[in-house]
Design a protein around this motif. Sequence first.
Motif, PDB file in Angstrom:
ATOM      1  N   GLN A   1     -13.820 -81.528  26.469  1.00  0.00           N
ATOM      2  CA  GLN A   1     -13.858 -80.174  27.038  1.00  0.00           C
ATOM      3  C   GLN A   1     -14.868 -80.091  28.173  1.00  0.00           C
ATOM      4  OE1 GLN A   1     -14.717 -77.669  23.658  1.00  0.00           O
ATOM      5  NE2 GLN A   1     -12.828 -78.240  22.595  1.00  0.00           N
ATOM      6  N   ARG A   2     -16.011 -80.744  27.993  1.00  0.00           N
ATOM      7  CA  ARG A   2     -17.011 -80.756  29.059  1.00  0.00           C
ATOM      8  C   ARG A   2     -16.462 -81.481  30.292  1.00  0.00           C
ATOM      9  NH1 ARG A   2     -21.345 -77.427  27.531  1.00  0.00           N
ATOM     10  NH2 ARG A   2     -22.303 -78.111  25.586  1.00  0.00           N
TER      11      ARG A   2
ATOM     12  N   ALA B   1     -14.118 -79.668  32.771  1.00  0.00           N
ATOM     13  CA  ALA B   1     -14.695 -78.725  33.733  1.00  0.00           C
ATOM     14  C   ALA B   1     -15.219 -79.420  34.981  1.00  0.00           C
ATOM     15  CB  ALA B   1     -15.822 -77.936  33.067  1.00  0.00           C
TER      16      ALA B   1
ATOM     17  N   PRO C   1      -8.287 -79.070  37.235  1.00  0.00           N
ATOM     18  CA  PRO C   1      -7.779 -78.667  35.926  1.00  0.00           C
ATOM     19  C   PRO C   1      -6.637 -79.560  35.441  1.00  0.00           C
ATOM     20  CG  PRO C   1      -8.170 -76.738  37.286  1.00  0.00           C
ATOM     21  CD  PRO C   1      -8.405 -77.932  38.166  1.00  0.00           C
TER      22      PRO C   1
END
Length: 890
Positions: free
Chosen positions: A397-398, A401, A405
């Motif tokens: 998830q990190r 970013a 995307p």
Amino acid sequence: MAERSHDQDSAPRTAFTAALAQLRRRLPDMSDEVLARRASTIALPSGRRITVNARRLGEWINGRSVPRDFEQVHALVQAVETAVGGSATGQSLQRWRQLWRAAHEQQRTPVRTPPTASPGAELVVGRPPSDAASLRERPDLAAAIDDALRDDAVRQVLLTGPGGAGKSQLAAAAFHRARGGGGLFAWVSASSRQSLLAGYARVWRAVAGGVLDGPAAPGGRPAHPDGYGHDEETQADLLVAWLRTTPQPWLVVLDDADDPADLDGLWPIGEHGRSIVTTRRRDALVLRPSARVVQVGMFTGAESVDYLRNRLSLDPAAGRGEPPPDGELAGLAAALGHFPLALSQAAAFLIDTGTGVAAYRRLLDDERERLADLFPPSSPADGHDRTVASTWQLAAQRAAALAKPGTAQRMLELVSLLAPVGVPQELLLTGAARAWIGADRREALPALRALHRLSLITHDAATVAMHALVQRAVRESVPDTELPALARAAADALDEAWAAPDGGLPVAALYDSLLAVRRAAGEHLWHGGMHPVLRRLGEHLMAVGRTAAARDALDDLHLQARARFGGEHRDTIFLAAQRAQAVGELGDPAAAHQELTRLRRDAERLLGADDPDTLWIRLHEGLQPFELGAPATTLADMVPLLAQATAVLGDDHPLTLSARRYVALCQGMSGDPAAARDGFRALAGELARRRGPAHADTVSTLSDLGRWIGEAGDAELAVQTYQRAVEGLVAVHGPLHHDTLTARHNLAYWRGLAGQPAAAVEEFGVATQDAERALGPRHPTTLTFRTNLAYWTGLADDPGAGMAALAALQTVVEEVFGHAHPRALRTRQLHAQLRHRGGDVAGAVGELTAVLADMRAVQSDDHLRTGEAAQLLASWTAPPGAAAAVQASA
């Protein structure tokens, strides 16, 4: 925590540093950089070369650290002795080992401030994780952390690595080792900005209470003049300011700092303190000028087995306190990739469920089992709140970013299907890979780097690695509906990289990834027909000399193709032809020729005479008579095939180039070495212009050219040509690739014919050992090496010894190839030549007469070796002076 100085070190370390400085003074005009480079080139008795870093060399000489391994000291001593014209003796090295060991043992002992009459106050705030149930010391990593904390230039120790590698346990151990001399010791969770602020606020309230500065003021007011502050933000700011200015020593551990943005304005900085940061991150935001990075990876094999042994011995049900045998534990550790978190959870699972090691291994090896079931939250790891199945998710998830995307997740899924190590970066940037990722090259590379920054992969600008258990966990997260497309994308990328015209990617690495894709999602490579990349399995294995493995792999693929598509499908026919090719290379060209003839007729009927697969089968059908000793027959087939392939496929197609090589080869073996030389010279020149002089195809053709230069009469030029070919092949493939080994063998052969038999024997010996290690003792190539080693040993030294070795080899050669195979006949010819050299002329004539009769029956009179044997026999039997001497050849 008190400040440490080098004066506080004990005598062993001082003695070692003094000896090292004295050694260094023997080369006052040589820089540390040059000395380090020279030490790095020293071959140790083990054969290894140890890298010596110039910066670390300066630290050792100045007493700021001690080498972790004696091999570094050995290399350095030998480099100095060599530079001054001497050599390190066993006695001197033993003395150096004693000095190093004493200093090393001293360094591993925590350095503490000697007790004083009034020791400074010590304040400990925060709760490090409890020790694991079977804590591993990991002395090398512990020493690296302690080295950094001793170094005056280091203000921060960065422990970075994947989640579950044991960073927090190492930090906690260092935290406890550092205590005892007074000062502030704080453990702060840095998993979020809020947890960091809360931890800093708690530390500040303790500091403001006056434990370090004096008793609290009357009435319960804080002793510190700045007070407690009104909220956590203010208290955190007060702590940061205090750390910068206080004369008190301090150590702050920031645990699990996985978003550097959370630390903005909160980095602990101060002249009298140090910090330890544990994080998955390894990007610019955490790599600060005063930081020392310590990479925390997997356990060693010994550490893994030791952990499992000690952990399972605590379970009364596990053999009444007796853990399983070390062999079983080593197998389990290897299957878990020596991943500390996985080892911890697996041990907990075995204890909690009563499952045996062997049974757990079977579950682990079954890809149908889910990691979430094999590493469940109900059996947690020591001091870790995540499981193997989930630890990667927060990092992913990190990473998402940090890139366009969706691209980081798609890249992660693609890497999860490939080999765990050695994946070429360019494979992940092919058009097929980028189509899956949904990015152009400029967008795909940041996605790759984002995964590296979060320690999900290791990317070193050339290759990519990802732990096998993390790969499996990621694959299990891919929806079933997307897995077929992912598998095809990985296979498309592999096929594209394999077919790249520049040939720049290591084929062995592509092969490893192909095996990984096939294991993980092999059934999806058969949808709508066999994926073309599967054709490369047998092709690669035969190219590197693993012909038996190729035959077995092709058996499996052929059975799958026949079951799915029937016997008349293109893929079924092609795989059967590849298998027949392997059979021929393994010593049965007659059976291979029969099968290939049948398959070529089927291909012409079903696919057409001009189809590339038909032409490929025809090429290998035509080669089998060559292996049976009839090069003229093969030449007659190859000439029209070359014309047809050129017209249909073009003159730069791989099949066309192969046909050109075989035309030239058959010309030479049919008695026209000059034509072969000219053909290979023209081909090598064209390939150098089209693909570059260092391309694999170019240097391989250069190797062919060397042979025919020699056969045409110029042994010296043959040696020079082979030297260039060997250098190029080593650069492209490495020293143990089949093509490289063949070129090394041929270089030795022509060196012998050029008048250097002793050098030839030495090179044959090394090449033969390498071939046995890489290919096996009974591989056809190895047998050729062994044969020529025996012959040239007889020529250079002892004909009797060479004859004995050839006689012993004859049995093996005939077992592999058969009594009448050209290779078996060649071995008999060489035996006769050594007999003649040893003085038994009559015996040699009788032996060569029998060999020549068999050659004429098998190979025909126009074969190069038949003509050579006939000429040799004539020279032995002619009256003195009636014929020129014929130089023996091998």
